[in-house]
Design a protein around this motif. Structure first.
Motif, PDB file in Angstrom:
ATOM      1  N   UNK A   1      -6.095 -17.775   8.815  1.00  0.00           N
ATOM      2  CA  UNK A   1      -5.170 -16.647   8.875  1.00  0.00           C
ATOM      3  C   UNK A   1      -5.205 -15.855   7.579  1.00  0.00           C
TER       4      UNK A   1
ATOM      5  N   UNK B   1      -8.384 -13.866   7.325  1.00  0.00           N
ATOM      6  CA  UNK B   1      -8.366 -12.732   8.222  1.00  0.00           C
ATOM      7  C   UNK B   1      -7.437 -11.641   7.702  1.00  0.00           C
ATOM      8  N   UNK B   2      -6.317 -12.095   7.151  1.00  0.00           N
ATOM      9  CA  UNK B   2      -5.419 -11.134   6.515  1.00  0.00           C
ATOM     10  C   UNK B   2      -6.132 -10.411   5.385  1.00  0.00           C
TER      11      UNK B   2
ATOM     12  N   UNK C   1      -9.342  -9.827   5.106  1.00  0.00           N
ATOM     13  CA  UNK C   1     -10.275  -8.861   5.676  1.00  0.00           C
ATOM     14  C   UNK C   1      -9.533  -7.587   6.085  1.00  0.00           C
ATOM     15  N   UNK C   2      -8.393  -7.772   6.763  1.00  0.00           N
ATOM     16  CA  UNK C   2      -7.633  -6.608   7.208  1.00  0.00           C
ATOM     17  C   UNK C   2      -7.154  -5.783   6.019  1.00  0.00           C
ATOM     18  N   UNK C   3      -6.737  -6.448   4.956  1.00  0.00           N
ATOM     19  CA  UNK C   3      -6.274  -5.724   3.769  1.00  0.00           C
ATOM     20  C   UNK C   3      -7.386  -4.861   3.208  1.00  0.00           C
TER      21      UNK C   3
ATOM     22  N   UNK D   1     -10.190  -3.991   4.613  1.00  0.00           N
ATOM     23  CA  UNK D   1     -10.641  -2.989   5.563  1.00  0.00           C
ATOM     24  C   UNK D   1      -9.658  -1.815   5.633  1.00  0.00           C
ATOM     25  N   UNK D   2      -8.395  -2.142   5.666  1.00  0.00           N
ATOM     26  CA  UNK D   2      -7.394  -1.089   5.714  1.00  0.00           C
ATOM     27  C   UNK D   2      -7.466  -0.183   4.511  1.00  0.00           C
ATOM     28  N   UNK D   3      -7.623  -0.772   3.352  1.00  0.00           N
ATOM     29  CA  UNK D   3      -7.710   0.044   2.144  1.00  0.00           C
ATOM     30  C   UNK D   3      -8.918   0.964   2.190  1.00  0.00           C
TER      31      UNK D   3
ATOM     32  N   UNK E   1       0.023  -1.738  -0.316  1.00  0.00           N
ATOM     33  CA  UNK E   1      -0.753  -2.872   0.192  1.00  0.00           C
ATOM     34  C   UNK E   1      -0.321  -3.222   1.602  1.00  0.00           C
TER      35      UNK E   1
ATOM     36  N   UNK F   1      -1.806  -0.829   4.049  1.00  0.00           N
ATOM     37  CA  UNK F   1      -3.222  -1.111   4.273  1.00  0.00           C
ATOM     38  C   UNK F   1      -3.396  -2.345   5.148  1.00  0.00           C
ATOM     39  N   UNK F   2      -2.583  -3.349   4.945  1.00  0.00           N
ATOM     40  CA  UNK F   2      -2.678  -4.554   5.768  1.00  0.00           C
ATOM     41  C   UNK F   2      -2.444  -4.227   7.228  1.00  0.00           C
TER      42      UNK F   2
ATOM     43  N   UNK G   1      -2.460  -1.319   8.681  1.00  0.00           N
ATOM     44  CA  UNK G   1      -3.442  -0.381   9.195  1.00  0.00           C
ATOM     45  C   UNK G   1      -4.768  -1.086   9.482  1.00  0.00           C
ATOM     46  N   UNK G   2      -5.164  -1.932   8.566  1.00  0.00           N
ATOM     47  CA  UNK G   2      -6.405  -2.655   8.757  1.00  0.00           C
ATOM     48  C   UNK G   2      -6.373  -3.511  10.012  1.00  0.00           C
ATOM     49  N   UNK G   3      -5.263  -4.199  10.203  1.00  0.00           N
ATOM     50  CA  UNK G   3      -5.164  -5.041  11.391  1.00  0.00           C
ATOM     51  C   UNK G   3      -5.248  -4.218  12.661  1.00  0.00           C
TER      52      UNK G   3
ATOM     53  N   UNK H   1      -8.856  -3.014  13.141  1.00  0.00           N
ATOM     54  CA  UNK H   1      -9.726  -4.087  13.613  1.00  0.00           C
ATOM     55  C   UNK H   1      -9.416  -4.437  15.065  1.00  0.00           C
TER      56      UNK H   1
ATOM     57  N   UNK I   1      -0.864 -12.322  15.694  1.00  0.00           N
ATOM     58  CA  UNK I   1      -1.277 -12.348  14.290  1.00  0.00           C
ATOM     59  C   UNK I   1      -0.571 -11.251  13.502  1.00  0.00           C
TER      60      UNK I   1
ATOM     61  N   UNK J   1       2.723 -12.535  12.511  1.00  0.00           N
ATOM     62  CA  UNK J   1       2.604 -13.483  11.400  1.00  0.00           C
ATOM     63  C   UNK J   1       2.420 -12.736  10.079  1.00  0.00           C
ATOM     64  N   UNK J   2       1.601 -11.732  10.112  1.00  0.00           N
ATOM     65  CA  UNK J   2       1.353 -10.968   8.889  1.00  0.00           C
ATOM     66  C   UNK J   2       2.625 -10.269   8.412  1.00  0.00           C
TER      67      UNK J   2
END
Lengths: 236, 236
Positions: free
Chosen positions: A187, A190-191, A193-195, A197-199, B191, B194-195, B197-199, B202, B218, B221-222
């Motif tokens: 988790x 993956x978080x 990666x999302x961070x 990627x989002x940035x 941050x 971005x988290x 948005x990234x999720x 994806x 997920x 959870x985030x």
DNA sequence: CGATGTAAATATACAGCGTATATTTTCACG
DNA sequence: CGTGAAAATATACGCTGTATATTTACATCG
């Protein structure tokens, strides 16, 4: 009916076509690429390209595949370099993830081709892009796995416990991929990666600049915050 | 030269055009919208639309503006509802950010239109989209500001100290926007954006499903991890 | 060495697109 | 009722991807 073949050997390679396509894409955007324009630049007629790519879709698909692997290679060489220099976990992780953003910034159209909506009716074949998308991060999984086994990494409490429904899915993935990591750590990765990627996404579309000015600096802060939260000591 | 005007009053409104455009976009993707197709569906010839939108770009721009405001409204009503129910900081924040994903999932093409690469040669006018992009999050800024002033929110140490170069930029933004928050908290909120948005990104492109199965779980959870890290106590 | 088969280019054509121009219709207002 | 503006139209141009049939070039083999 004389057909002036410019030179005898004006046979073009698929690689040339892809190169021109990539260049035109980087100039006119992901959607601004046309078979005819490519053919024009190569001194060829448009239908000739059909010998190499039966459809425009196929050309795009190979461009996507190339882009994915290029991104993966960039990250893998960054990781390899770090390892040969004997860099620690922090440094290695940072270099790899830095390569992610660096590649995206250096090849924005390719990045959008991969992670955005590329062309009119085009939908990427997910069975093909799926594994490709995961490849760049396989190495980060390995890294975290090593870090956790050696006890360098601690599991942030705010992700615990992982809700049962989610944990079920994750366990399924874990057994299928042969990873040996606690659900929490998956988790957290993956978080991460999302961070990241989002940035990068926000940066590419100029959404973060108004706030923080230099997205590169903020990216560094985020990376270091992420690693610190895993209990890793900052270098220096 | 007889011109069969279907009915006397077949004058179409700009709102009708936008509605049809949005529907066609949701069916055929962001780039799969065409003036002629819209006109066909409206029983009109294509050039007629030029009376309302001088260029296709203009139509797209208004679609983008509409989408941005729709997203903002969705988040704002979520926040308003939470407030009228007397929800606490945790619940309010969760509902607002939940609305972000919910809107994106419900209107994927609009979301891609906003945060992705929409149409062939089109580039959104950043001076127009900039403020619009920030609007959905203004309310989150306010929320964090209140939470910090009341002492409910603690500043995660891993984001401290904010590097001087970055802090300078952030201070500039802060004075310009009239926000009264420490640099750290602005970083943490960005941050968070971005988290989230990234999720969502994806998820929309099916990159996270292989790992975690249900992106909605997920996401929850985030969100909770994020808020717990700010020192807020989970409800229940 | 010359015939042949195949691969790769070509010409031509079609339907669709955005857009420009000029024309015609419609409707509200003086 | 006449007039002028607004909004539709017809037509046309150049662009696009793609399908079809044709022609060229080259390598291979009897």
């Amino acid at each position: 009916m004389s057909r002036p073949r410019k030179e005898s050997g004006r046979t073009v390679t698929a690689e040339e076509i892809k190169a021109v396509a990539r260049r035109q894409m980087s100039e006119h955007g992901t959607a601004g690429l046309s078979l005819r324009a490519i053919a024009r630049e190569l001194g060829i007629t448009a239908p000739a390209i059909y010998n190499y790519f039966p459809r425009l879709e196929d050309l795009i698909t190979t461009l996507i595949v190339d882009a994915f692997t290029a991104l993966a290679v960039a990250m893998e060489t960054a990781g390899a370099e770090a390892r040969t220099e004997g860099a620690g976990l922090w440094e290695t992780f940072t270099r790899i993830t830095r390569a992610y953003r660096a590649w995206a910034v250096a090849h924005p159209t390719d990045f959008q081709l991969i992670y955005g909506n590329p062309i009119p009716g085009y939908h990427a074949p997910t069975d093909l892009t799926g594994p490709l998308a995961q490849r760049p991060f396989a190495q980060l999984f390995d890294l975290l796995q090593a870090g956790w086994r050696s006890g360098q990494i601690s599991l942030p409490e705010e992700y615990q416990p992982v809700p049962p429904a989610l944990a079920g899915h994750i366990r399924a993935y874990r057994t299928k991929s042969g990873l040996d990591l606690p659900e929490v750590l998956i988790c957290v990765l993956l978080s991460g990666w999302a961070r990241i990627h989002g940035q990068v996404m926000l940066e590419l579309f100029h959404h973060s600049q108004p706030f923080i000015g230099d997205p590169g600096l903020f990216y560094e802060l985020e990376l270091s915050a992420y690693l610190r939260r895993l209990g890793l000591p900052p270098p220096g």
